[in-house]
Design a protein around this motif. Structure first.
Motif, PDB file in Angstrom:
ATOM      1  N   VAL A  16      78.467  58.285  -8.006  1.00 26.43           N
ATOM      2  CA  VAL A  16      77.093  57.956  -8.395  1.00 26.43           C
ATOM      3  C   VAL A  16      76.277  59.220  -8.591  1.00 26.43           C
ATOM      4  N   LEU A  17      76.382  60.151  -7.647  1.00 25.41           N
ATOM      5  CA  LEU A  17      75.593  61.377  -7.725  1.00 25.41           C
ATOM      6  C   LEU A  17      76.033  62.289  -8.867  1.00 25.41           C
ATOM      7  N   ALA A  18      77.281  62.209  -9.209  1.00 24.78           N
ATOM      8  CA  ALA A  18      77.782  63.045 -10.305  1.00 24.78           C
ATOM      9  C   ALA A  18      77.088  62.713 -11.621  1.00 24.78           C
ATOM     10  N   LYS A  19      76.576  61.486 -11.714  1.00 25.17           N
ATOM     11  CA  LYS A  19      75.901  61.063 -12.950  1.00 25.17           C
ATOM     12  C   LYS A  19      74.423  61.437 -12.962  1.00 25.17           C
ATOM     13  N   SER A  20      73.928  61.917 -11.818  1.00 27.99           N
ATOM     14  CA  SER A  20      72.508  62.267 -11.740  1.00 27.99           C
ATOM     15  C   SER A  20      72.245  63.566 -12.496  1.00 27.99           C
ATOM     16  N   GLN A  21      71.172  63.572 -13.269  1.00 31.84           N
ATOM     17  CA  GLN A  21      70.828  64.767 -14.036  1.00 31.84           C
ATOM     18  C   GLN A  21      70.059  65.791 -13.197  1.00 31.84           C
ATOM     19  N   ALA A  22      69.561  65.347 -12.039  1.00 28.11           N
ATOM     20  CA  ALA A  22      68.776  66.251 -11.187  1.00 28.11           C
ATOM     21  C   ALA A  22      69.307  66.151  -9.766  1.00 28.11           C
ATOM     22  N   ARG A  23      70.535  66.577  -9.581  1.00 24.66           N
ATOM     23  CA  ARG A  23      71.205  66.362  -8.298  1.00 24.66           C
ATOM     24  C   ARG A  23      70.422  66.944  -7.122  1.00 24.66           C
ATOM     25  N   GLU A  24      69.852  68.143  -7.286  1.00 21.45           N
ATOM     26  CA  GLU A  24      69.212  68.810  -6.153  1.00 21.45           C
ATOM     27  C   GLU A  24      68.046  68.002  -5.604  1.00 21.45           C
ATOM     28  N   GLY A  25      67.344  67.300  -6.482  1.00 28.87           N
ATOM     29  CA  GLY A  25      66.206  66.514  -6.019  1.00 28.87           C
ATOM     30  C   GLY A  25      66.508  65.041  -5.933  1.00 28.87           C
ATOM     31  N   ALA A  26      67.771  64.690  -5.989  1.00 28.89           N
ATOM     32  CA  ALA A  26      68.139  63.281  -6.083  1.00 28.89           C
ATOM     33  C   ALA A  26      68.062  62.531  -4.765  1.00 28.89           C
ATOM     34  N   MET A  27      68.042  63.236  -3.638  1.00 29.72           N
ATOM     35  CA  MET A  27      68.014  62.592  -2.324  1.00 29.72           C
ATOM     36  C   MET A  27      66.977  63.303  -1.453  1.00 29.72           C
ATOM     37  N   ARG A  28      65.898  62.611  -1.148  1.00 30.51           N
ATOM     38  CA  ARG A  28      64.818  63.232  -0.394  1.00 30.51           C
ATOM     39  C   ARG A  28      64.665  62.561   0.970  1.00 30.51           C
ATOM     40  N   PRO A  29      64.596  63.343   2.044  1.00 29.53           N
ATOM     41  CA  PRO A  29      64.413  62.768   3.382  1.00 29.53           C
ATOM     42  C   PRO A  29      63.094  62.004   3.479  1.00 29.53           C
ATOM     43  N   ALA A  30      63.105  60.889   4.207  1.00 34.15           N
ATOM     44  CA  ALA A  30      61.898  60.084   4.406  1.00 34.15           C
ATOM     45  C   ALA A  30      62.097  59.193   5.623  1.00 34.15           C
ATOM     46  N   GLU A  31      60.985  58.756   6.209  1.00 35.49           N
ATOM     47  CA  GLU A  31      61.048  57.781   7.293  1.00 35.49           C
ATOM     48  C   GLU A  31      60.988  56.400   6.644  1.00 35.49           C
ATOM     49  N   ILE A  32      62.066  55.653   6.757  1.00 36.30           N
ATOM     50  CA  ILE A  32      62.157  54.340   6.123  1.00 36.30           C
ATOM     51  C   ILE A  32      62.456  53.311   7.204  1.00 36.30           C
ATOM     52  N   ASN A  33      61.606  52.300   7.292  1.00 40.37           N
ATOM     53  CA  ASN A  33      61.767  51.260   8.310  1.00 40.37           C
ATOM     54  C   ASN A  33      61.912  51.837   9.716  1.00 40.37           C
ATOM     55  N   GLY A  34      61.086  52.849   9.991  1.00 37.68           N
ATOM     56  CA  GLY A  34      61.035  53.405  11.329  1.00 37.68           C
ATOM     57  C   GLY A  34      62.167  54.343  11.686  1.00 37.68           C
ATOM     58  N   GLU A  35      63.011  54.693  10.710  1.00 37.92           N
ATOM     59  CA  GLU A  35      64.167  55.549  10.993  1.00 37.92           C
ATOM     60  C   GLU A  35      64.365  56.573   9.880  1.00 37.92           C
ATOM     61  N   PRO A  36      65.041  57.697  10.184  1.00 40.92           N
ATOM     62  CA  PRO A  36      65.324  58.685   9.151  1.00 40.92           C
ATOM     63  C   PRO A  36      66.202  58.092   8.047  1.00 40.92           C
ATOM     64  N   GLY A  37      65.786  58.283   6.794  1.00 39.64           N
ATOM     65  CA  GLY A  37      66.554  57.781   5.667  1.00 39.64           C
ATOM     66  C   GLY A  37      66.411  58.722   4.484  1.00 39.64           C
ATOM     67  N   LEU A  38      66.817  58.256   3.319  1.00 38.45           N
ATOM     68  CA  LEU A  38      66.742  59.068   2.107  1.00 38.45           C
ATOM     69  C   LEU A  38      66.175  58.243   0.964  1.00 38.45           C
ATOM     70  N   LEU A  39      65.280  58.862   0.195  1.00 40.05           N
ATOM     71  CA  LEU A  39      64.808  58.266  -1.045  1.00 40.05           C
ATOM     72  C   LEU A  39      65.679  58.777  -2.186  1.00 40.05           C
ATOM     73  N   LEU A  40      66.060  57.905  -3.072  1.00 41.40           N
ATOM     74  CA  LEU A  40      66.815  58.291  -4.265  1.00 41.40           C
ATOM     75  C   LEU A  40      65.823  58.508  -5.401  1.00 41.40           C
ATOM     76  N   VAL A  41      65.890  59.677  -5.997  1.00 43.74           N
ATOM     77  CA  VAL A  41      64.911  60.054  -7.011  1.00 43.74           C
ATOM     78  C   VAL A  41      65.624  60.418  -8.306  1.00 43.74           C
ATOM     79  N   HIS A  42      65.076  59.950  -9.425  1.00 47.36           N
ATOM     80  CA  HIS A  42      65.635  60.293 -10.737  1.00 47.36           C
ATOM     81  C   HIS A  42      64.481  60.597 -11.681  1.00 47.36           C
ATOM     82  N   ASN A  43      64.522  61.792 -12.279  1.00 46.54           N
ATOM     83  CA  ASN A  43      63.458  62.232 -13.187  1.00 46.54           C
ATOM     84  C   ASN A  43      62.076  62.095 -12.556  1.00 46.54           C
ATOM     85  N   GLY A  44      61.988  62.407 -11.266  1.00 45.30           N
ATOM     86  CA  GLY A  44      60.715  62.397 -10.566  1.00 45.30           C
ATOM     87  C   GLY A  44      60.267  61.051 -10.041  1.00 45.30           C
TER      88      GLY A  44
END
Length: 284
Positions: free
Chosen positions: A224-252
């Motif tokens: 999945v990540l290999a298809k991302s055009q902006a791999r470096e910014g594709a996974m951003r840390p965030a607090e989701i549902n009270g726990e550490p998680g990741l936001l998936l980002v594509h083209n901002g």
């Protein structure tokens, strides 16, 4: 009395969200409760907080019963909608636990009445007689429902979970391994028997069945990540549902969320929501 609703709005949203697992539905319920509140003779309401929680619970029960048919026809795994939360919530263990993705998934397996009884009893500490009045059952019936729900949740919720700081470290290792595209590094972070669910709702391409095993999950995510055009910014840390998680980002733009269960230094469960209709709770 006119400000009482606004005073309790966050509580009411949290109640509806825990009941429904849907940000959009919870917002609708809060709006319906606001309308009902303004049609009520508020001078006769002795306890506005209890009255409003009761109103939201009843509205949520009705919505939950009608939602069951829709969810039975849902394409692929159905996951609760992810919700951005303040990092402070992780310090309030009980509050964080009741909105964690793992617990919300378990609550989905209860009947609507059992879910309402569990939330009113375990989260808000209502008496059995008060709950009986809300759900329209006898006190004996409520006690039985509470016992069944409590045992069901206890048997299915994660038994061993990492503390927030430890989970944050594990999630960051997973993120760096994925961004580096190294299969071996990803495998070191995943438990051998990991299970991964992806909710695309038939709108976005996603695995329609759970993925089992570290190798399967790792290869799928690297693909999945290999298809991302902006791999470096594709996974951003965030607090989701009270726990550490990741936001998936594509083209901002945020296009999904990843939530985790972790124990013994490894990820044991991974849930990914990419259905665009379920991303309202990821807005800042």
């Amino acid at each position: 009395m006119s400000d009482k609703f606004e005073e309790h709005r966050r509580l009411l949203f949290g109640t509806a969200y825990r009941m429904l697992g849907s940000v959009a539905d919870a917002e609708d319920i809060v709006q319906d409760a606001w309308l009902a509140w303004h049609r009520t003779d508020r001078t006769a309401v002795e306890n506005p907080r209890a009255y409003l929680v009761r109103t939201v619970t009843n509205l949520s029960l009705n919505r939950l019963r009608s939602a069951q048919v829709v969810r039975e026809a849902y394409v692929g795994p159905w996951l609760p909608e992810p919700l951005l939360t303040s990092p402070d919530i992780a310090e309030e263990a009980e509050l964080a636990d009741t909105v964690s993705m793992a617990v919300l998934v378990v609550l989905e397996t209860l009947t609507p009445t059992e879910r309402a009884v569990f939330m009113l009893r375990e989260v808000f500490g209502y008496s059995y007689s008060e709950i009986a009045e809300v759900v329209g059952k006898s006190e004996v019936g409520v006690r039985q429902s509470a016992h069944r729900a409590r045992e069901h949740v206890r048997a299915r919720r994660p038994r061993f979970t990492a503390k927030a700081a430890e989970q944050r470290e594990i999630v960051e290792k997973f993120r760096q391994a994925c961004l580096g595209g190294d299969l071996g590094e990803v495998l070191t972070v995943l438990a051998p028997d990991i299970v991964s669910w992806a909710d695309g709702g038939g709108i976005v391409t996603a695995a329609r069945r759970p993925l089992h095993g570290a190798d399967h999950v790792a290869r799928w995510w690297l693909g999945v990540l290999a298809k991302s055009q902006a791999r470096e910014g594709a996974m951003r840390p965030a607090e989701i549902n009270g726990e550490p998680g990741l936001l998936l980002v594509h083209n901002g733009a945020t296009v999904g969320a990843m939530t985790f269960e972790a124990a013994d230094g490894r990820i044991t469960a991974l849930r990914v929501t990419v259905n665009p209709e379920k991303l309202r709770g990821l807005r800042a």
